[in-house]
Design a protein around this motif. Structure first.
Motif, PDB file in Angstrom:
ATOM      1  N   CYS A 169      35.697  41.162  38.297  1.00  0.00           N
ATOM      2  CA  CYS A 169      36.227  40.082  39.125  1.00  0.00           C
ATOM      3  C   CYS A 169      36.800  38.912  38.337  1.00  0.00           C
ATOM      4  O   CYS A 169      36.247  38.487  37.329  1.00  0.00           O
ATOM      5  CB  CYS A 169      35.126  39.546  40.030  1.00  0.00           C
ATOM      6  SG  CYS A 169      34.729  40.671  41.362  1.00  0.00           S
ATOM      7  N   ARG A 219      34.381  38.401  50.168  1.00  0.00           N
ATOM      8  CA  ARG A 219      35.715  38.243  49.596  1.00  0.00           C
ATOM      9  C   ARG A 219      35.590  37.999  48.096  1.00  0.00           C
ATOM     10  O   ARG A 219      34.717  37.256  47.653  1.00  0.00           O
ATOM     11  CB  ARG A 219      36.409  37.043  50.235  1.00  0.00           C
ATOM     12  CG  ARG A 219      37.792  36.790  49.715  1.00  0.00           C
ATOM     13  CD  ARG A 219      38.251  35.358  50.077  1.00  0.00           C
ATOM     14  NE  ARG A 219      39.448  35.006  49.377  1.00  0.00           N
ATOM     15  CZ  ARG A 219      39.534  34.620  48.110  1.00  0.00           C
ATOM     16  NH1 ARG A 219      38.456  34.533  47.367  1.00  0.00           N
ATOM     17  NH2 ARG A 219      40.678  34.314  47.553  1.00  0.00           N
ATOM     18  N   TYR A 220      36.457  38.651  47.319  1.00  0.00           N
ATOM     19  CA  TYR A 220      36.518  38.422  45.881  1.00  0.00           C
ATOM     20  C   TYR A 220      37.877  38.883  45.380  1.00  0.00           C
ATOM     21  O   TYR A 220      38.588  39.622  46.060  1.00  0.00           O
ATOM     22  CB  TYR A 220      35.393  39.167  45.131  1.00  0.00           C
ATOM     23  CG  TYR A 220      35.401  40.655  45.362  1.00  0.00           C
ATOM     24  CD1 TYR A 220      36.068  41.514  44.500  1.00  0.00           C
ATOM     25  CD2 TYR A 220      34.741  41.206  46.457  1.00  0.00           C
ATOM     26  CE1 TYR A 220      36.090  42.884  44.727  1.00  0.00           C
ATOM     27  CE2 TYR A 220      34.749  42.567  46.689  1.00  0.00           C
ATOM     28  CZ  TYR A 220      35.426  43.402  45.826  1.00  0.00           C
ATOM     29  OH  TYR A 220      35.447  44.754  46.054  1.00  0.00           O
ATOM     30  N   LYS A 221      38.216  38.447  44.193  1.00  0.00           N
ATOM     31  CA  LYS A 221      39.490  38.851  43.580  1.00  0.00           C
ATOM     32  C   LYS A 221      39.181  39.521  42.249  1.00  0.00           C
ATOM     33  O   LYS A 221      38.442  38.984  41.424  1.00  0.00           O
ATOM     34  CB  LYS A 221      40.396  37.640  43.355  1.00  0.00           C
ATOM     35  CG  LYS A 221      41.765  38.012  42.838  1.00  0.00           C
ATOM     36  CD  LYS A 221      42.678  36.803  42.809  1.00  0.00           C
ATOM     37  CE  LYS A 221      44.072  37.216  42.373  1.00  0.00           C
ATOM     38  NZ  LYS A 221      44.993  36.086  42.415  1.00  0.00           N
ATOM     39  N   GLU A 248      37.516  36.275  40.489  1.00  0.00           N
ATOM     40  CA  GLU A 248      36.805  35.358  41.384  1.00  0.00           C
ATOM     41  C   GLU A 248      35.619  36.130  41.934  1.00  0.00           C
ATOM     42  O   GLU A 248      35.798  37.212  42.502  1.00  0.00           O
ATOM     43  CB  GLU A 248      37.703  34.907  42.537  1.00  0.00           C
ATOM     44  CG  GLU A 248      38.897  34.099  42.096  1.00  0.00           C
ATOM     45  CD  GLU A 248      39.851  33.790  43.255  1.00  0.00           C
ATOM     46  OE1 GLU A 248      39.456  33.932  44.433  1.00  0.00           O
ATOM     47  OE2 GLU A 248      40.992  33.414  42.963  1.00  0.00           O
ATOM     48  N   ARG A 262      42.361  45.689  50.703  1.00  0.00           N
ATOM     49  CA  ARG A 262      42.862  45.215  49.410  1.00  0.00           C
ATOM     50  C   ARG A 262      44.168  44.489  49.688  1.00  0.00           C
ATOM     51  O   ARG A 262      45.129  45.065  50.196  1.00  0.00           O
ATOM     52  CB  ARG A 262      43.114  46.387  48.463  1.00  0.00           C
ATOM     53  CG  ARG A 262      43.664  45.953  47.107  1.00  0.00           C
ATOM     54  CD  ARG A 262      43.918  47.160  46.223  1.00  0.00           C
ATOM     55  NE  ARG A 262      44.480  46.791  44.936  1.00  0.00           N
ATOM     56  CZ  ARG A 262      44.757  47.658  43.979  1.00  0.00           C
ATOM     57  NH1 ARG A 262      44.512  48.956  44.160  1.00  0.00           N
ATOM     58  NH2 ARG A 262      45.267  47.248  42.838  1.00  0.00           N
ATOM     59  N   ASP A 321      47.470  40.689  46.223  1.00  0.00           N
ATOM     60  CA  ASP A 321      47.137  39.940  45.003  1.00  0.00           C
ATOM     61  C   ASP A 321      45.823  40.415  44.380  1.00  0.00           C
ATOM     62  O   ASP A 321      45.244  39.732  43.544  1.00  0.00           O
ATOM     63  CB  ASP A 321      47.081  38.438  45.288  1.00  0.00           C
ATOM     64  CG  ASP A 321      45.892  38.032  46.148  1.00  0.00           C
ATOM     65  OD1 ASP A 321      45.221  38.916  46.738  1.00  0.00           O
ATOM     66  OD2 ASP A 321      45.620  36.822  46.238  1.00  0.00           O
ATOM     67  N   ASP A 322      45.357  41.601  44.781  1.00  0.00           N
ATOM     68  CA  ASP A 322      44.116  42.213  44.285  1.00  0.00           C
ATOM     69  C   ASP A 322      42.859  41.479  44.739  1.00  0.00           C
ATOM     70  O   ASP A 322      41.810  41.584  44.117  1.00  0.00           O
ATOM     71  CB  ASP A 322      44.130  42.398  42.763  1.00  0.00           C
ATOM     72  CG  ASP A 322      45.184  43.404  42.335  1.00  0.00           C
ATOM     73  OD1 ASP A 322      45.452  44.354  43.110  1.00  0.00           O
ATOM     74  OD2 ASP A 322      45.762  43.241  41.243  1.00  0.00           O
ATOM     75  N   THR A 323      42.976  40.768  45.843  1.00  0.00           N
ATOM     76  CA  THR A 323      41.809  40.242  46.534  1.00  0.00           C
ATOM     77  C   THR A 323      41.288  41.361  47.431  1.00  0.00           C
ATOM     78  O   THR A 323      42.067  42.056  48.074  1.00  0.00           O
ATOM     79  CB  THR A 323      42.170  39.012  47.392  1.00  0.00           C
ATOM     80  OG1 THR A 323      42.571  37.947  46.525  1.00  0.00           O
ATOM     81  CG2 THR A 323      41.005  38.549  48.250  1.00  0.00           C
TER      82      THR A 323
END
Length: 102
Positions: free
Chosen positions: A81, A7-9, A83, A43, A46-48
């Motif tokens: 990223c 997981r990442y944003k 996050e 996706r 919120d673009d996570t």
């Protein structure tokens, strides 16, 4: 068999580019049809991004890191990223028609 969830944003201005790079990975997977690998990418609004990777090998070895498109995706991921990626092993608790039967 090993399952991993990542997981990442992304930064808002980099989300579309990230999605394009992921699409290229799926195109290469479709063309090459590597065995022992299952892969899903989502996706969120919120673009996570969430990736679910399943490898048939107990040690988690898979064809994914060997793909040229995956190397291109990995290149610059931290810069895209907001996050950073966080990878965790995962176990299926329940599954109704989302994942293939094992």
């Amino acid at each position: 068999m090993r399952r991993t969830v990542i997981r990442y944003k992304t930064k808002p201005e980099m989300a579309d580019r990230n999605a394009e790079l992921i699409a290229a990975v799926f195109a290469e997977l479709k063309a090459g049809q590597p065995q022992g690998l299952r892969y899903l990418s989502l996706r969120l609004e919120d673009d996570t991004f969430i990736h679910v990777v399943e490898s048939a090998a107990d040690d988690g070895a898979s064809a994914l890191p060997k793909l040229a498109s995956f190397a291109a995706f990995q290149n610059g991921i931290r810069e895209r990223c907001a996050e950073p990626p966080l990878a965790k092993g995962a176990a299926i608790v329940g599954n109704y028609r989302m994942l293939g039967e094992n």
